[in-house]
Design a protein around this motif. Structure first.
Motif, PDB file in Angstrom:
ATOM      1  N   TYR A  13       0.617  -1.266   0.086  1.00 20.87           N
ATOM      2  CA  TYR A  13       0.012  -0.030  -0.166  1.00 20.87           C
ATOM      3  C   TYR A  13       0.818   1.260   0.056  1.00 20.87           C
ATOM      4  CZ  TYR A  13      -2.883  -3.994   1.431  1.00 20.87           C
ATOM      5  OH  TYR A  13      -3.361  -5.095   1.263  1.00 20.87           O
ATOM      6  N   ILE A  14       1.967   1.028  -0.179  1.00 23.85           N
ATOM      7  CA  ILE A  14       2.902   2.358  -0.350  1.00 23.85           C
ATOM      8  C   ILE A  14       3.383   2.235  -1.907  1.00 23.85           C
ATOM      9  CG2 ILE A  14       5.133   3.691   0.137  1.00 23.85           C
ATOM     10  CD1 ILE A  14       4.348   2.696   2.953  1.00 23.85           C
ATOM     11  N   ILE A  15       3.204   3.280  -2.825  1.00 24.13           N
ATOM     12  CA  ILE A  15       4.043   3.306  -3.995  1.00 24.13           C
ATOM     13  C   ILE A  15       4.988   4.473  -3.908  1.00 24.13           C
ATOM     14  CG2 ILE A  15       3.268   3.622  -6.428  1.00 24.13           C
ATOM     15  CD1 ILE A  15       0.328   2.827  -5.816  1.00 24.13           C
ATOM     16  N   ARG A  16       6.178   4.077  -4.335  1.00 20.76           N
ATOM     17  CA  ARG A  16       6.954   5.155  -4.636  1.00 20.76           C
ATOM     18  C   ARG A  16       6.842   5.756  -6.257  1.00 20.76           C
ATOM     19  NH1 ARG A  16      12.573   4.218  -2.208  1.00 20.76           N
ATOM     20  NH2 ARG A  16      11.077   5.140  -0.429  1.00 20.76           N
ATOM     21  N   CYS A  17       6.782   7.057  -6.165  1.00 23.45           N
ATOM     22  CA  CYS A  17       6.446   7.764  -7.347  1.00 23.45           C
ATOM     23  C   CYS A  17       7.616   8.586  -7.833  1.00 23.45           C
ATOM     24  CB  CYS A  17       5.124   8.456  -7.193  1.00 23.45           C
ATOM     25  SG  CYS A  17       3.768   7.534  -6.922  1.00 23.45           S
ATOM     26  N   TRP A  18       7.915   8.649  -8.984  1.00 24.63           N
ATOM     27  CA  TRP A  18       8.877   9.526  -9.601  1.00 24.63           C
ATOM     28  C   TRP A  18       7.872  10.322 -10.270  1.00 24.63           C
ATOM     29  CZ3 TRP A  18      10.272   4.860  -8.430  1.00 24.63           C
ATOM     30  CH2 TRP A  18      11.684   4.682  -7.753  1.00 24.63           C
ATOM     31  N   PHE A  19       8.196  11.688 -10.140  1.00 25.81           N
ATOM     32  CA  PHE A  19       7.557  12.739 -10.774  1.00 25.81           C
ATOM     33  C   PHE A  19       8.317  13.508 -11.875  1.00 25.81           C
ATOM     34  CE2 PHE A  19       5.030  12.008  -7.052  1.00 25.81           C
ATOM     35  CZ  PHE A  19       3.900  12.256  -7.638  1.00 25.81           C
ATOM     36  N   ILE A  54       0.680   3.417 -14.529  1.00 27.87           N
ATOM     37  CA  ILE A  54       0.699   4.806 -14.936  1.00 27.87           C
ATOM     38  C   ILE A  54      -0.172   5.134 -16.018  1.00 27.87           C
ATOM     39  CG2 ILE A  54       2.145   6.966 -15.375  1.00 27.87           C
ATOM     40  CD1 ILE A  54       4.356   5.323 -14.032  1.00 27.87           C
ATOM     41  N   GLY A  55      -1.088   6.159 -16.223  1.00 23.09           N
ATOM     42  CA  GLY A  55      -1.803   6.404 -17.326  1.00 23.09           C
ATOM     43  C   GLY A  55      -1.269   7.503 -18.116  1.00 23.09           C
ATOM     44  N   ILE A  56      -1.778   7.565 -18.904  1.00 27.04           N
ATOM     45  CA  ILE A  56      -1.449   8.476 -20.183  1.00 27.04           C
ATOM     46  C   ILE A  56      -1.299  10.141 -19.693  1.00 27.04           C
ATOM     47  CG2 ILE A  56      -3.868   9.349 -20.991  1.00 27.04           C
ATOM     48  CD1 ILE A  56      -2.461   9.156 -24.148  1.00 27.04           C
ATOM     49  N   ASN A  57      -1.946  10.224 -18.502  1.00 28.08           N
ATOM     50  CA  ASN A  57      -1.822  11.890 -18.125  1.00 28.08           C
ATOM     51  C   ASN A  57      -1.191  11.825 -16.823  1.00 28.08           C
ATOM     52  OD1 ASN A  57      -3.667  13.146 -19.997  1.00 28.08           O
ATOM     53  ND2 ASN A  57      -5.333  11.956 -18.931  1.00 28.08           N
ATOM     54  N   GLY A  58      -0.388  10.559 -16.576  1.00 26.78           N
ATOM     55  CA  GLY A  58       0.636  10.750 -15.457  1.00 26.78           C
ATOM     56  C   GLY A  58      -0.080  10.309 -14.135  1.00 26.78           C
ATOM     57  N   GLU A  59      -1.294   9.742 -14.265  1.00 25.47           N
ATOM     58  CA  GLU A  59      -2.015   9.242 -13.153  1.00 25.47           C
ATOM     59  C   GLU A  59      -1.586   7.970 -12.775  1.00 25.47           C
ATOM     60  OE1 GLU A  59      -4.806   8.031 -16.326  1.00 25.47           O
ATOM     61  OE2 GLU A  59      -3.163   9.487 -16.075  1.00 25.47           O
ATOM     62  N   LEU A  60      -2.004   7.530 -11.461  1.00 25.30           N
ATOM     63  CA  LEU A  60      -2.105   5.940 -11.011  1.00 25.30           C
ATOM     64  C   LEU A  60      -3.306   5.463 -11.277  1.00 25.30           C
ATOM     65  CD1 LEU A  60      -0.342   6.266  -7.588  1.00 25.30           C
ATOM     66  CD2 LEU A  60       0.735   5.609  -9.775  1.00 25.30           C
ATOM     67  N   TYR A  86      -2.909  15.360  -6.793  1.00 22.76           N
ATOM     68  CA  TYR A  86      -3.557  14.617  -5.640  1.00 22.76           C
ATOM     69  C   TYR A  86      -2.324  13.651  -4.921  1.00 22.76           C
ATOM     70  CZ  TYR A  86      -6.265  12.442  -2.007  1.00 22.76           C
ATOM     71  OH  TYR A  86      -6.973  12.120  -0.758  1.00 22.76           O
ATOM     72  N   ALA A  87      -1.663  12.859  -5.971  1.00 22.66           N
ATOM     73  CA  ALA A  87      -0.843  11.835  -5.354  1.00 22.66           C
ATOM     74  C   ALA A  87       0.493  12.942  -4.785  1.00 22.66           C
ATOM     75  CB  ALA A  87      -0.410  10.969  -6.511  1.00 22.66           C
ATOM     76  N   TYR A  88       0.847  13.925  -5.524  1.00 21.62           N
ATOM     77  CA  TYR A  88       1.939  14.702  -5.148  1.00 21.62           C
ATOM     78  C   TYR A  88       1.737  15.258  -3.893  1.00 21.62           C
ATOM     79  CZ  TYR A  88       5.951  17.825  -5.784  1.00 21.62           C
ATOM     80  OH  TYR A  88       6.927  18.571  -5.568  1.00 21.62           O
TER      81      TYR A  88
END
Length: 100
Positions: A13-19, A54-60, A86-88
């Motif tokens: 339940y923790i996702i590391r995200c690179w922005f 990851i979606g086309i708009n950078g969403e999960l 929201y994720a950020y």
């Protein structure tokens, strides 16, 4: 709007995200999703959680996990997603941490 460019499942339940701005942030879904809500509760199924993309708009998103009613009244599957902004905002910055 921020975009997520890469992800890694760190712990359940923790996702590391690179922005796209270079930040690395940990998104703890247990802190932002209500476990008993209709679709979010499915995310907490370990096998479903692992299918995040990851979606086309950078969403999960989780493919076809939710349902929506069309204008004709038909129920069809749709993706369950989390907006990258929201994720950020709701994640913890780990950009300056040293990883082993």
């Amino acid at each position: 709007m921020r975009k997520i460019t890469n992800i890694k499942i760190n712990k359940p339940y923790i996702i590391r995200c690179w922005f796209d701005n270079g930040d690395i942030r940990d998104l703890d879904l247990e802190e932002i999703l209500q476990k008993n809500s209709k679709y979010a509760e499915k995310v907490f199924d370990g096998s479903i959680f692992q299918t995040v993309k990851i979606g086309i708009n950078g969403e999960l998103y989780w493919k076809d996990m939710a349902k929506i009613k069309t204008l004709k009244g038909e129920i069809i599957p749709c993706d369950y997603d989390i907006c990258p902004d929201y994720a950020y905002i709701n994640s913890t910055d780990v950009s300056k941490m040293t990883f082993s």
